[in-house]
Structures are given as C-alpha cells and as structure tokens.
Design a protein around this motif. Structure first.
Motif: not given
Ligand code: ZN
Ligand code: NAD
Length: 231
Positions: A113, A116, A132, A134-135
């Motif tokens: 990504c 992040c 993504c 995660f973020c």
């Molecule tokens: Zn990310």
C-alpha cells in the motif's frame, strides 16, 4: 557446510515462465521502463496493473520443475544451513516445497500500500479501485515488486549469509541486475567456493570458480545429489 543459493528467472524457464532477457530484452513483450519502474507505474498504473495481473494469473498454469524440488530436498536435509534467495517473483520455490525463501525482488502474490506502507497477501486482480485492508485507502495499492531503482528486501540478512557461507551457487540468472550480480564477489572475498549453473555463458561467468553448463531442471538435481552424498 553453509550454502547460499541465488536463483533467477532461468530456474523457472523449464516450468514455462519466460525469462526476461531471453532474446529481445523485453519482459513478456514490454520494455522494462514501462512495467518495472516506479516512473512507469506513475505514468500508466492501469497498464502496470494489467501486466502483473497477467503474470499472477499465469502462476496457476505452471508447476515447479525438478530444480525447484531438488532445492526443497536440500533444505529438508540441511535446514538452516541453506539460505535460498530468489530474484523471482513467482511462487514456484514454495510450491516445490521450500519453506524459507527470501524473495529479494518481492512477490506477485503480495501487494504494497502506497498510503500506509503495509505489505499483504494478494491473490486476485489488482486495480485502480482496489482497497487497502489496513488503512482502507482506495487506488493506492501497487504490486509488491521491487522495481528498478528501488531497494531490494532482506539485504542485511543476505549479506550476513554471504559473509558466513562455504558455498555460493547462482542458478539461472543473467547477472545483470545489481546488487544480486555482486553477491558472487562478496561470497568469494569471504572465502566461499562459487558455482554458476546456467546453460549459456553469462557476463558474470569469470567471477565463479566453477561452471556447470546446462539447464537447471537436470543440473540442479544432479548437483544436490552430490552435496547430499557428502553429508
Ligand atoms: Zn494502506
Ligand atoms: P534474466 O531473464 O535476466 O536471465 C535469465 C537467465 O536464465 C539467463 O542467464 C539464461 O541463460 C538463464 N536460463 C535460461 N534457461 C535456463 C534454464 N533452463 N536453466 C537455467 N538457466 C536458464 O533473469 P534474472 O537474472 O533473474 O533477472 C530478471 C529480473 O526480472 C528478476 O529480477 C526478476 O524480478 C524479474 N523476472 C522474474 C521472473 C520470475 O519470477 N519467474 C521472470 C522474468 C523476470
């Protein structure tokens, strides 16, 4: 005996994955600057996604060959005394049975990504609308491939293994991409015996103490048998 092995596109050639510099210097019909540089991705991210989506999809049509399997057999016998480094972004070493593989140029089955910085497993298509996990950023994912001009992964670990090894073997790599091309000199300067396995002469050939000329699919299993016979 501590062994470090570096593999390149040539070890996967007999599985049906085309090498890079075979005849035309193109990677599957594309100029390297188009599909393997951060600038190429900035210029045309859609094309770069399509290119790696195709490479990723191709993986389900290829199988590991006897060279990948022989290196897995070597790992089974000598365990942590083997460090296997690959420049390849395919997963044929893992599917051949290798457990510890340092993918210094990244992997087709991983995403990175740009927002992040997380790296995560990615099996399907990647596009300008991918999200993504995660973020949650949208459209900022890229293939987790080390492009020209970027820093390879695991360099600290690799250098430590090269300094400490007794034998260094380079299999199916043209020796034209740095820093991988210089590993032979580090290993040699630190006292290792150096072997190159390749059907054709490379521009790095003179740096190796021993040449095994032939395709990886037959020469790697043969070499592994000689090592295991001495164990
Ligand atoms: Zn990310
Ligand atoms: P390269 O394509 O530059 O060189 C391939 C080498 O393999 C040549 O020296 C050739 O003589 C040799 N070769 C051909 N057939 C062989 C066989 N049957 N057995 C053994 N050797 C054989 O490859 P490279 O040095 O790995 O550099 C290419 C870069 O492009 C890599 O960094 C990699 O990230 C990327 N790439 C990866 C793949 C893959 O993941 N399979 C494929 C193409 C390119």
């Amino acid at each position: 005996m501590k062994i470090v092995i570096l593999t390149g596109a040539g070890i996967s050639a007999e599985s049906g994955v085309p090498t890079f510099r075979a005849s035309d210097g193109l990677w599957e019909g594309h100029r390297v600057e188009e599909v393997a540089t951060p600038e190429g991705f900035e210029r045309n991210p859609g094309l770069v996604h399509d290119f790696y989506n195709m490479r990723r999809a191709q993986l389900s049509h290829v199988e590991p060959n006897p060279a990948h399997r022989a290196l897995a057999r070597l790992e089974e016998h000598i365990g942590e005394n083997l460090t296997l480094i690959t420049q390849n972004v395919d997963d044929l070493h893992e599917r051949g049975g290798s457990k510890r593989v340092l993918h210094m140029h990244g992997s087709l089955l991983s995403a990175l990504c740009n927002s992040c910085g997380e790296r995560f497993r990615w099996l399907g298509k990647m596009s300008l609308t991918s999200k993504c996990p995660f973020c949650k950023a949208i459209g900022l994912e890229r293939p987790d491939i080390v492009w020209f001009g970027e820093m390879p992964y695991y360099l600290g670990e690799i250098e430590a293994a090269l300094i400490d090894c007794d034998v260094f073997v380079s299999i199916g790599t043209s020796g034209m991409v740095n820093p991988a091309a210089s590993f032979v000199q580090i290993a040699h300067n630190c006292g290792a015996h150096t072997i190159e396995i390749n059907p054709y002469p490379t521009q790095n050939a003179h740096h190796f103490a021993e040449q095994i000329q032939g395709p990886a699919g037959s020469e790697v299993p043969r070499w592994v048998e000689t090592v295991l016979a001495k164990e």
